[in-house]
Design a protein around this motif. Structure first.
Motif, PDB file in Angstrom:
ATOM      1  N   ILE A  79       0.901  -1.083   0.040  1.00 21.77           N
ATOM      2  CA  ILE A  79       0.013  -0.040  -0.059  1.00 21.77           C
ATOM      3  C   ILE A  79       1.004   1.426   0.006  1.00 21.77           C
ATOM      4  O   ILE A  79       1.767   1.281   0.786  1.00 21.77           O
ATOM      5  N   ILE A  80       0.604   2.372  -0.998  1.00 20.90           N
ATOM      6  CA  ILE A  80       1.517   3.361  -0.902  1.00 20.90           C
ATOM      7  C   ILE A  80       0.865   4.609  -0.744  1.00 20.90           C
ATOM      8  O   ILE A  80       1.386   5.653  -0.598  1.00 20.90           O
ATOM      9  N   GLY A  81      -0.393   4.550  -0.260  1.00 17.83           N
ATOM     10  CA  GLY A  81      -1.272   5.740  -0.008  1.00 17.83           C
ATOM     11  C   GLY A  81      -2.671   5.525  -0.068  1.00 17.83           C
ATOM     12  O   GLY A  81      -3.244   4.461  -0.528  1.00 17.83           O
ATOM     13  N   THR A  82      -3.327   6.731   0.326  1.00 16.04           N
ATOM     14  CA  THR A  82      -4.931   6.510   0.390  1.00 16.04           C
ATOM     15  C   THR A  82      -5.302   7.713  -0.623  1.00 16.04           C
ATOM     16  O   THR A  82      -4.853   8.877  -0.286  1.00 16.04           O
ATOM     17  N   LEU A  83      -6.349   7.516  -1.486  1.00 16.87           N
ATOM     18  CA  LEU A  83      -6.756   8.477  -2.218  1.00 16.87           C
ATOM     19  C   LEU A  83      -8.121   8.785  -1.718  1.00 16.87           C
ATOM     20  O   LEU A  83      -8.919   8.210  -1.782  1.00 16.87           O
ATOM     21  N   GLU A  84      -8.170   9.953  -1.115  1.00 15.48           N
ATOM     22  CA  GLU A  84      -9.510  10.272  -0.287  1.00 15.48           C
ATOM     23  C   GLU A  84     -10.577  10.815  -1.285  1.00 15.48           C
ATOM     24  O   GLU A  84     -10.091  11.511  -2.219  1.00 15.48           O
ATOM     25  N   ALA A  85     -11.812  10.076  -0.974  1.00  9.18           N
ATOM     26  CA  ALA A  85     -12.890  10.524  -1.728  1.00  9.18           C
ATOM     27  C   ALA A  85     -12.764  10.520  -3.390  1.00  9.18           C
ATOM     28  O   ALA A  85     -12.893  11.352  -4.134  1.00  9.18           O
ATOM     29  N   HIS A  86     -11.997   9.454  -3.767  1.00 11.28           N
ATOM     30  CA  HIS A  86     -11.597   9.099  -4.907  1.00 11.28           C
ATOM     31  C   HIS A  86     -12.520   8.633  -5.890  1.00 11.28           C
ATOM     32  O   HIS A  86     -12.642   8.752  -7.033  1.00 11.28           O
ATOM     33  N   PHE A  87     -13.480   7.713  -5.475  1.00  5.30           N
ATOM     34  CA  PHE A  87     -14.611   7.284  -6.479  1.00  5.30           C
ATOM     35  C   PHE A  87     -15.861   7.391  -5.850  1.00  5.30           C
ATOM     36  O   PHE A  87     -16.433   7.341  -4.558  1.00  5.30           O
ATOM     37  N   THR A  88     -16.690   7.822  -6.946  1.00  4.97           N
ATOM     38  CA  THR A  88     -18.148   8.208  -6.558  1.00  4.97           C
ATOM     39  C   THR A  88     -18.824   6.843  -7.100  1.00  4.97           C
ATOM     40  O   THR A  88     -18.740   6.429  -8.351  1.00  4.97           O
ATOM     41  N   ASP A  89     -19.854   6.111  -6.421  1.00  6.09           N
ATOM     42  CA  ASP A  89     -20.344   5.110  -6.611  1.00  6.09           C
ATOM     43  C   ASP A  89     -21.608   5.391  -7.325  1.00  6.09           C
ATOM     44  O   ASP A  89     -21.829   6.831  -7.669  1.00  6.09           O
ATOM     45  N   ALA A  90     -22.488   4.541  -8.075  1.00  4.01           N
ATOM     46  CA  ALA A  90     -23.559   4.678  -8.895  1.00  4.01           C
ATOM     47  C   ALA A  90     -24.667   5.820  -8.137  1.00  4.01           C
ATOM     48  O   ALA A  90     -25.421   6.446  -8.427  1.00  4.01           O
ATOM     49  N   GLY A  91     -24.770   5.245  -6.560  1.00  2.00           N
ATOM     50  CA  GLY A  91     -25.529   6.293  -5.814  1.00  2.00           C
ATOM     51  C   GLY A  91     -25.047   7.493  -5.432  1.00  2.00           C
ATOM     52  O   GLY A  91     -25.855   8.335  -4.638  1.00  2.00           O
ATOM     53  N   GLY A  92     -23.996   8.044  -5.879  1.00  2.00           N
ATOM     54  CA  GLY A  92     -23.363   9.285  -5.698  1.00  2.00           C
ATOM     55  C   GLY A  92     -22.405   9.185  -4.297  1.00  2.00           C
ATOM     56  O   GLY A  92     -21.943  10.394  -3.916  1.00  2.00           O
TER      57      GLY A  92
END
Length: 185
Positions: free
Chosen positions: A150-163
């Protein structure tokens, strides 16, 4: 313990997709929860859209898309892929997806091993990357068991189908060709 001279039975194989794989690949592409964990939100999943997705994956410049099959029946049970390949830096993003119908213990680990081997030996890559939702525990475990870091965390990186926004872990795995040398028979 394995006796000398006996070979382990091959339980999975990897090959280019065929028309016979369409039903399984379409089922996986249409599985909303699976796609959300894979961080893919297909705009359409009708037959033509699924065929176009398979075509894009197989024609990805520098990438690779192979179907995972049951070695006995040759039925598709998932896929491996390398995409977003950077030829200059010799890296790309790897992914393993196994159908919920697959009933072969350890097939995910076998597929991961083949993904890394193919990325290194067939595509000449030196590194694989992966982005995995922080709540996708099976994928996190499989990647860590396969030597990814693990080299890091991408915060709030993916928005699912429900937003809903999801944090994503960024992984890397250095590839060494000597690790994937096949034993000569």
């Amino acid at each position: 313990m394995q006796k000398a001279g006996l070979c382990r039975k091959q339980i999975a194989m990897f090959r280019a997709p065929t028309d016979a794989d369409f039903a399984v690949l379409a089922e996986m592409r249409r599985d909303v929860s699976m796609q959300a964990m894979l961080m893919a939100i297909p705009e359409a999943t009708d037959d033509e859209s699924v065929r176009q997705w398979i075509e894009r994956r197989t024609r990805d410049p520098g990438g690779m898309f192979r179907v995972i099959t049951d070695a006995d029946q040759k039925d598709a049970i998932g896929f491996i892929q390398v995409s977003q390949v950077n030829r200059r830096n010799r890296n790309g993003y790897g992914a393993v997806a196994v159908s919920k119908r697959a009933r072969i213990p350890g097939v995910g680990q076998i597929a991961m091993r083949e993904l890394m081997r193919a990325a290194c030996c067939d595509l000449g890559l030196l590194k694989l990357l992966a982005e995995i939702r922080v709540d996708n525990f099976p994928a996190i475990q499989m990647n860590l068991m396969s030597g990814y870091s693990i080299i890091g965390t991408l915060e709030a990186h993916f928005t699912d189908a429900g937003g809903k926004l999801h944090d994503v872990l960024l992984f890397e795995r250095l590839l060494d060709p000597s690790e994937f040398q096949r034993a000569s028979h």
